[in-house]
Design an enzyme around this catalytic site. Sequence first.
Site, PDB file in Angstrom:
ATOM      1  N   ASP A  53      32.646  33.862  -0.301  1.00  0.00           N
ATOM      2  CA  ASP A  53      32.628  34.882  -1.330  1.00  0.00           C
ATOM      3  C   ASP A  53      33.176  34.146  -2.570  1.00  0.00           C
ATOM      4  OD1 ASP A  53      33.487  37.010  -3.098  1.00  0.00           O
ATOM      5  OD2 ASP A  53      34.926  37.784  -1.565  1.00  0.00           O
ATOM      6  N   GLU A 132      41.928   7.784 -17.414  1.00  0.00           N
ATOM      7  CA  GLU A 132      43.142   7.089 -17.157  1.00  0.00           C
ATOM      8  C   GLU A 132      44.128   8.245 -17.134  1.00  0.00           C
ATOM      9  OE1 GLU A 132      43.696   4.373 -20.484  1.00  0.00           O
ATOM     10  OE2 GLU A 132      42.697   2.864 -19.132  1.00  0.00           O
ATOM     11  N   GLU A 134      47.360  10.116 -16.713  1.00  0.00           N
ATOM     12  CA  GLU A 134      48.985  10.107 -16.706  1.00  0.00           C
ATOM     13  C   GLU A 134      49.591  11.454 -16.061  1.00  0.00           C
ATOM     14  OE1 GLU A 134      49.377   7.362 -20.616  1.00  0.00           O
ATOM     15  OE2 GLU A 134      49.602   9.481 -20.782  1.00  0.00           O
ATOM     16  N   GLU A 215      55.171   4.887 -17.118  1.00  0.00           N
ATOM     17  CA  GLU A 215      54.750   4.884 -18.499  1.00  0.00           C
ATOM     18  C   GLU A 215      55.864   5.095 -19.425  1.00  0.00           C
ATOM     19  OE1 GLU A 215      52.693   5.154 -20.814  1.00  0.00           O
ATOM     20  OE2 GLU A 215      50.439   4.553 -19.766  1.00  0.00           O
ATOM     21  N   GLU A 222      51.245   5.814 -14.264  1.00  0.00           N
ATOM     22  CA  GLU A 222      49.772   6.055 -14.426  1.00  0.00           C
ATOM     23  C   GLU A 222      49.323   5.081 -13.163  1.00  0.00           C
ATOM     24  OE1 GLU A 222      46.440   4.146 -17.050  1.00  0.00           O
ATOM     25  OE2 GLU A 222      48.077   5.182 -18.007  1.00  0.00           O
ATOM     26  N   HIS A 271      43.258   9.176 -21.214  1.00  0.00           N
ATOM     27  CA  HIS A 271      42.195   8.214 -21.794  1.00  0.00           C
ATOM     28  C   HIS A 271      41.127   8.084 -21.269  1.00  0.00           C
ATOM     29  CE1 HIS A 271      46.238   6.523 -23.518  1.00  0.00           C
ATOM     30  NE2 HIS A 271      46.098   7.563 -24.099  1.00  0.00           N
ATOM     31  N   ARG A 342      46.163   2.409 -31.443  1.00  0.00           N
ATOM     32  CA  ARG A 342      46.061   3.420 -30.516  1.00  0.00           C
ATOM     33  C   ARG A 342      46.580   4.743 -31.170  1.00  0.00           C
ATOM     34  NH1 ARG A 342      46.553  -1.068 -27.540  1.00  0.00           N
ATOM     35  NH2 ARG A 342      46.149  -0.889 -25.192  1.00  0.00           N
ATOM     36  N   GLU A 361      36.913   4.252 -26.182  1.00  0.00           N
ATOM     37  CA  GLU A 361      37.975   4.915 -25.434  1.00  0.00           C
ATOM     38  C   GLU A 361      38.279   6.174 -26.194  1.00  0.00           C
ATOM     39  OE1 GLU A 361      42.585   4.354 -23.772  1.00  0.00           O
ATOM     40  OE2 GLU A 361      41.751   2.963 -25.282  1.00  0.00           O
ATOM     41  N   ARG A 363      41.006   8.895 -26.977  1.00  0.00           N
ATOM     42  CA  ARG A 363      42.199   8.930 -26.527  1.00  0.00           C
ATOM     43  C   ARG A 363      43.200  10.152 -26.443  1.00  0.00           C
ATOM     44  NH1 ARG A 363      44.945   4.429 -25.890  1.00  0.00           N
ATOM     45  NH2 ARG A 363      46.919   5.052 -26.627  1.00  0.00           N
TER      46      ARG A 363
END
Length: 472
Positions: A53, A132, A134, A215, A222, A271, A342, A361, A363
Site C-alpha cells: 500500500d 562522505e 558525517e 571529525e 566520519e 561532500h 575548502r 568535490e 562540498r
Amino acid sequence: MSKSPLDVIKFIKDEAIELIDLKFTDLYGKWQHLTVCSDLIEESSFNEGLAFDGSSIRGWKSINDSDMAMVPDSNTAWVDPFYRHKTLSIICSIQEPRTNEPYSRCPRTIGKKALNYLISTDLADKAYFGPEPEFFVFEDVRYHSSSSSGFYSIDSIESPWNTARLEEGGNLANKIQLKQGYFPVSPNDTLQDIRSEMLLTLGSLGVQIEKQHHEVATSQHELGIKFAELITAADNVMIYKYVVRNIAKKYRKTATFMPKPVFNDNGSGMHVHQSLWKADQPLFFGEGTYANLSQTARWYIGGLLKHAPSFAAFTNPSTNSYKRLVPGFEAPVNLVYSQGNRSAAVRIPLTGLNPKAKRLEFRSSDALANPYLAFSAMLMAGIDGIKNQIEPGQGYDMDLFELSSEELSKISTLPFSLDGALKALKLDKEYLIEGDVFTEDFIDNWIALKYEEVQQLRQRPHPHEFSMYFDA
C-alpha cells in the site's frame, strides 16, 4: 560481483535464510521495509515485485490509487547483521503493479533515469560518486515541541561543556574542546572501537571501505567509503546510515545525520566527489591546465555552480541544513571552485598526474539529502553545463571567509534558507526535467512537501527568542 535472481534464490536455500527484508527509500531519504517469509521470493519477484500500500508512504500515492510494487535488486542482497533471525536484506525500486512501469516518484528510479539520460547524450557512459557523510553520536538526546513549550538537550561524554559535570567514578576531564575534534587520539577520542566496528560491518555487507576518524566538532565522526557508480553509491549511503545508527544503538548511544545539532560548532556535511567516464576513459583530466582540469570538467563545474541554488533543495533539504551553511564553520556557501581551498563550494582534490583519480568535490551538501535525488540533481546540472558549455570562471585559491564585503558581493552564494532554495528550484528546473528524469509532478510535489516544513518552523517561537525579546 553481480548476482542474478537465481543466484539469490540459491543462496537463500543454501544458507537456510528464514526471512527476506525488502528495503526501499522514500522521498525523504529514509528506508522503509517489509519482511516476508523466504518462500515468497521467486525468480518472477525480481521482475514483477511484491505488492504493498503506497498511500501510507509520505508524499506518494493517494488512497484511491494506492497499489504499488517493490522490485528487489538481486545485486544488493546481504545478510542483515542486526536481526535475531537469519534475514536477507535486499534493496528495492518501486514500480506500478498494473503496468510494471517504474514509479516516477521513486528516488532510485530517478537515479536510473539520470544515468540513462547521461548515456543518451553520448557525453559519457558512467558517472562515479564518492560521498562522505558525517554524523554525530550522543549519549543523551531529549527534545519537545508543543503550543506552550519547546526545548532540546543533547549530551556527550566528550563535550567541552561537561568539564565541570559530576560523573560516576569521577570526571577525568578528557573532553574535546570546541573545534578541536579533528584526529585526536584516546582518551579524548572515545569512539575509536565503535567507529571501527561500524566500518568493518560496512565492509562485511559489500561496501568498499577505506578509513574512519573523529571529525572537527564535538562528538562528530566520519567513515570513509570508496566511490562507486551513481546507484551503488546511493545504495551505499543508505547502508552507511543504517549501520551507523544500529551500531550506535548497540552501545546505548544515538547517531544523527542532522547537519547542525550543536550551536557554535562545525556542522555535518556530505561532500560528494564526482567524475564522468566514457569507454573506460576518464573525462575530467587535462594536463597543464588549472588543477589539471579538462574542458569537460570545467563545463561540468560551470553547471554545478550555476544550478546549485536550485538543486540545493535536494542536496540540503532541511531547514536545519542552512544553519550549517554560514561562514566560519568550514561550510562552503560561495559558488566558486578551487584546487585546494575548502571554503569553495567545489574543490579539486590533489590527485597529481593520475587521469583516473581526477575528480571534483561538491562540498555544500549534507547527509539529510536523499542520495538518489541529490546525486541525480548534481549530475543533471553537470550535464547541462557540458551541453551548454557553461564556463565556471576563475579558480579561487584565497580564503573566501577573509574577503571584504565588496569582494564577496561579486560572488554568487547558496540560498540562506530552505525557502530560498525552493524558490530557486521553482525558477530553475528545466535542466532537471530534461529526459523526463525529474518530472514536473515530482518537483511540484517536492516543493509542496518541503514548504510545509518551512511553514512549521516559521510559525513557532524559538527558545532563544525568549532570551532576546521576552523582556524587551
